[in-house]
Design a protein around this motif. Structure first.
Motif, PDB file in Angstrom:
ATOM      1  N   SER B  10      52.058  86.602  56.792  1.00 33.65           N
ATOM      2  CA  SER B  10      51.810  87.174  58.120  1.00 33.65           C
ATOM      3  C   SER B  10      50.603  86.461  58.706  1.00 33.65           C
ATOM      4  O   SER B  10      49.696  86.095  57.962  1.00 33.65           O
ATOM      5  N   TYR B  11      50.583  86.293  59.995  1.00 30.81           N
ATOM      6  CA  TYR B  11      49.343  85.839  60.624  1.00 30.81           C
ATOM      7  C   TYR B  11      49.223  86.370  62.033  1.00 30.81           C
ATOM      8  O   TYR B  11      50.208  86.632  62.705  1.00 30.81           O
ATOM      9  N   ASP B  12      47.972  86.525  62.425  1.00 35.46           N
ATOM     10  CA  ASP B  12      47.622  86.848  63.797  1.00 35.46           C
ATOM     11  C   ASP B  12      47.379  85.496  64.468  1.00 35.46           C
ATOM     12  O   ASP B  12      46.422  84.791  64.127  1.00 35.46           O
ATOM     13  N   HIS B  57      52.531  85.246  66.960  1.00 30.98           N
ATOM     14  CA  HIS B  57      52.191  85.847  65.671  1.00 30.98           C
ATOM     15  C   HIS B  57      53.378  85.780  64.714  1.00 30.98           C
ATOM     16  O   HIS B  57      54.499  85.491  65.118  1.00 30.98           O
ATOM     17  N   ALA B  58      53.120  86.093  63.455  1.00 33.38           N
ATOM     18  CA  ALA B  58      54.216  86.174  62.487  1.00 33.38           C
ATOM     19  C   ALA B  58      53.981  87.343  61.558  1.00 33.38           C
ATOM     20  O   ALA B  58      52.877  87.538  61.061  1.00 33.38           O
ATOM     21  N   ARG B  59      55.033  88.124  61.356  1.00 33.70           N
ATOM     22  CA  ARG B  59      55.008  89.156  60.336  1.00 33.70           C
ATOM     23  C   ARG B  59      55.646  88.619  59.072  1.00 33.70           C
ATOM     24  O   ARG B  59      55.225  88.926  57.970  1.00 33.70           O
ATOM     25  N   TYR B  86      40.726  85.809  57.307  1.00 35.46           N
ATOM     26  CA  TYR B  86      41.197  87.202  57.344  1.00 35.46           C
ATOM     27  C   TYR B  86      42.479  87.402  58.131  1.00 35.46           C
ATOM     28  O   TYR B  86      43.169  88.390  57.948  1.00 35.46           O
ATOM     29  N   ASP B  87      42.798  86.460  59.025  1.00 40.89           N
ATOM     30  CA  ASP B  87      43.969  86.675  59.889  1.00 40.89           C
ATOM     31  C   ASP B  87      45.224  85.955  59.394  1.00 40.89           C
ATOM     32  O   ASP B  87      46.219  85.871  60.119  1.00 40.89           O
ATOM     33  N   ARG B  89      47.634  86.111  55.827  1.00 39.91           N
ATOM     34  CA  ARG B  89      47.828  86.739  54.509  1.00 39.91           C
ATOM     35  C   ARG B  89      49.174  86.335  53.927  1.00 39.91           C
ATOM     36  O   ARG B  89      50.209  86.528  54.573  1.00 39.91           O
ATOM     37  N   ILE B  90      49.154  85.827  52.712  1.00 39.77           N
ATOM     38  CA  ILE B  90      50.387  85.595  51.959  1.00 39.77           C
ATOM     39  C   ILE B  90      50.849  86.967  51.472  1.00 39.77           C
ATOM     40  O   ILE B  90      50.053  87.725  50.906  1.00 39.77           O
ATOM     41  N   THR B  91      52.125  87.291  51.696  1.00 38.74           N
ATOM     42  CA  THR B  91      52.618  88.603  51.270  1.00 38.74           C
ATOM     43  C   THR B  91      53.572  88.493  50.079  1.00 38.74           C
ATOM     44  O   THR B  91      53.830  89.483  49.419  1.00 38.74           O
ATOM     45  N   MET B 249      56.493  87.688  68.156  1.00 38.25           N
ATOM     46  CA  MET B 249      56.207  87.691  66.727  1.00 38.25           C
ATOM     47  C   MET B 249      57.452  87.233  65.958  1.00 38.25           C
ATOM     48  O   MET B 249      58.544  87.757  66.179  1.00 38.25           O
ATOM     49  N   TRP B 251      59.552  87.737  63.256  1.00 39.43           N
ATOM     50  CA  TRP B 251      59.660  89.005  62.534  1.00 39.43           C
ATOM     51  C   TRP B 251      60.093  88.794  61.079  1.00 39.43           C
ATOM     52  O   TRP B 251      59.485  89.310  60.167  1.00 39.43           O
TER      53      TRP B 251
END
Lengths: 270, 270
Positions: B10-12, B57-59, B86-87, B89-91, B249, B251
């Motif tokens: 995810s990223y902002d 953005h990406a979720r 911080y913006d 994150r590997i999920t 985004m 998704w």
């Protein structure tokens, strides 16, 4: 003719040193007063329903101020938003009797504290949530929280720097809601844990200390029933640490129906 | 031994010039490659499932890369997150066959575009939503969107700078969901309008141009059935403007079940 206006606003507290004006500078109050000055030319002092600490957010903060401007009340929201930074938005504006005070007239205030219990924090929510991927026993936290409801002396849950004469407050409601979180979440995902606390007023750091102590209950470091003993101790040292400010949000401030208030104030005047 | 890793993140996008490395600097890909270099000492080139524009953005973006590092796959997520801003994150991280490619192996991609139709935008969501307080006829938008489902030449909805040889793509699903919004919302509040579009691939600016055109339908400037005629025109000038990037985004990106993929790749190998 002087008028008294009550406004509701949201802000992202990340960039501010709290709500209330202070010597170190950039606060939400400073931004609001500057926007009013730009709009009306008046040097107005606004009165918030309460302070919020640096990094604390608000969904429904309120403030009031008196103005001799004749701008109709329904125009203020839009006019101020055009003069405010992107992270502060007025959401409502109403005219109230001159004796109305955003803090003293408030009946109930609700704060929400949000904890992300998933392995990975959500990049879109990280400025508004404490990240706690370790296991939390939410049932134990609920049990512990229930000890705080009622009218008590909350000295154990107040900053040592509190300057209030009395630490007696009433918590009307306190509850924990768990949002199970995203599609595809794995088995170690705890979702988002929201703690809502409603009272007639809150002491400095009160919600954050309650949450810091409840987290110890959730981690199994304290039993739920210790919450009652901490309350009785009337000693800040008995409670847990102060949780990070970024998870906290002033959720709403409630007043008597304005209709009721006006009735009361009419009586006062008659 | 070289391994192929597929990661979800995810990223902002607010602070980045898009996903893919480019001469002007700060991109999400640059940050990911720097974190991998810090962790393994390897100069790795990663391959994203697709570009996203500046501010998008990406979720659930995905990328893959090959590494000779022997760090177990379950350690990568945490190790990289500790080295990322911080913006981002590997999920998730999984090992995949060497011939797996994050873009070429993808079966379906879904984008979401979010529009805040309330009077006042939400300070916590404003980096992720287009603000459109004016009335939108969502039923007309739904009707217009339906014309785009299927396999078509989407030249009218692609940037003039598109370098793709073919503009034929398939949209499998497209729908509009309305989140009625906050408690206490007034009668002029339209809530949050989310447009989800799932296809086998998307052209440059395709979702943003679709949304920009649908907004004209919602505003009553175009009839829903014009969407079909715009598609037939195969001319960018026939469609509406490109909607702002911040509401968009990525998704999710879907693959065949990894089990199926492994079966296929076993067959290929046998």
């Amino acid at each position: 003719m002087l008028r008294n206006l009550l406004m509701t606003l949201s802000y992202d507290g990340t960039r501010y040193f709290g709500f209330q004006t202070q010597p170190d500078g950039n606060t939400v109050q400073d931004q609001l007063e500057a926007a009013i000055r730009q709009l009306t030319g008046e040097e107005v002092k606004i009165h918030g329903s309460g302070r919020t600490d640096a990094g604390v957010h608000a969904r429904g903060q309120t403030f009031h101020f008196q103005t001799s401007s004749q701008i109709p009340v329904e125009r203020w929201r839009h006019a101020l938003n055009g003069r405010l930074p992107y992270d502060i938005r007025i959401t409502d504006a109403v005219e109230v009797p001159l004796e109305f005070h955003s803090r003293r007239s408030a009946k109930r205030k609700t704060y929400r504290y949000s904890i992300n219990g998933n392995r990975v924090f959500d990049v879109f929510e990280q400025p508004y949530q404490l990240h706690h991927p370790g296991y939390l026993d939410v049932m134990a936290m609920r049990e512990g929280l229930a000890y705080l409801i009622g009218t008590h002396d909350y000295t154990s849950f107040a900053s040592r720097h509190s300057t209030k004469q009395s630490h007696v407050r009433t918590i009307y409601e306190a509850r924990i809601e768990v949002d199970p979180g995203k599609e595809g979440a794995g088995s170690h995902e705890q979702g988002i844990i929201h703690i809502y606390i409603t009272g007639n007023g809150f002491l400095q750091h009160m919600v954050r200390i309650i949450v810091g102590t409840l987290l110890q209950v959730g981690e199994g470091k304290r039993l739920p029933e210790e919450m009652g003993r901490i309350l009785e101790a009337k000693d800040r040292a008995a409670a847990g640490p102060t949780a990070e400010s970024k998870g906290l949000m002033l959720w709403k401030v409630e007043y008597n129906e304005l209709r009721d208030f006006l009735a009361v104030s009419d009586n006062t005047l008659s």
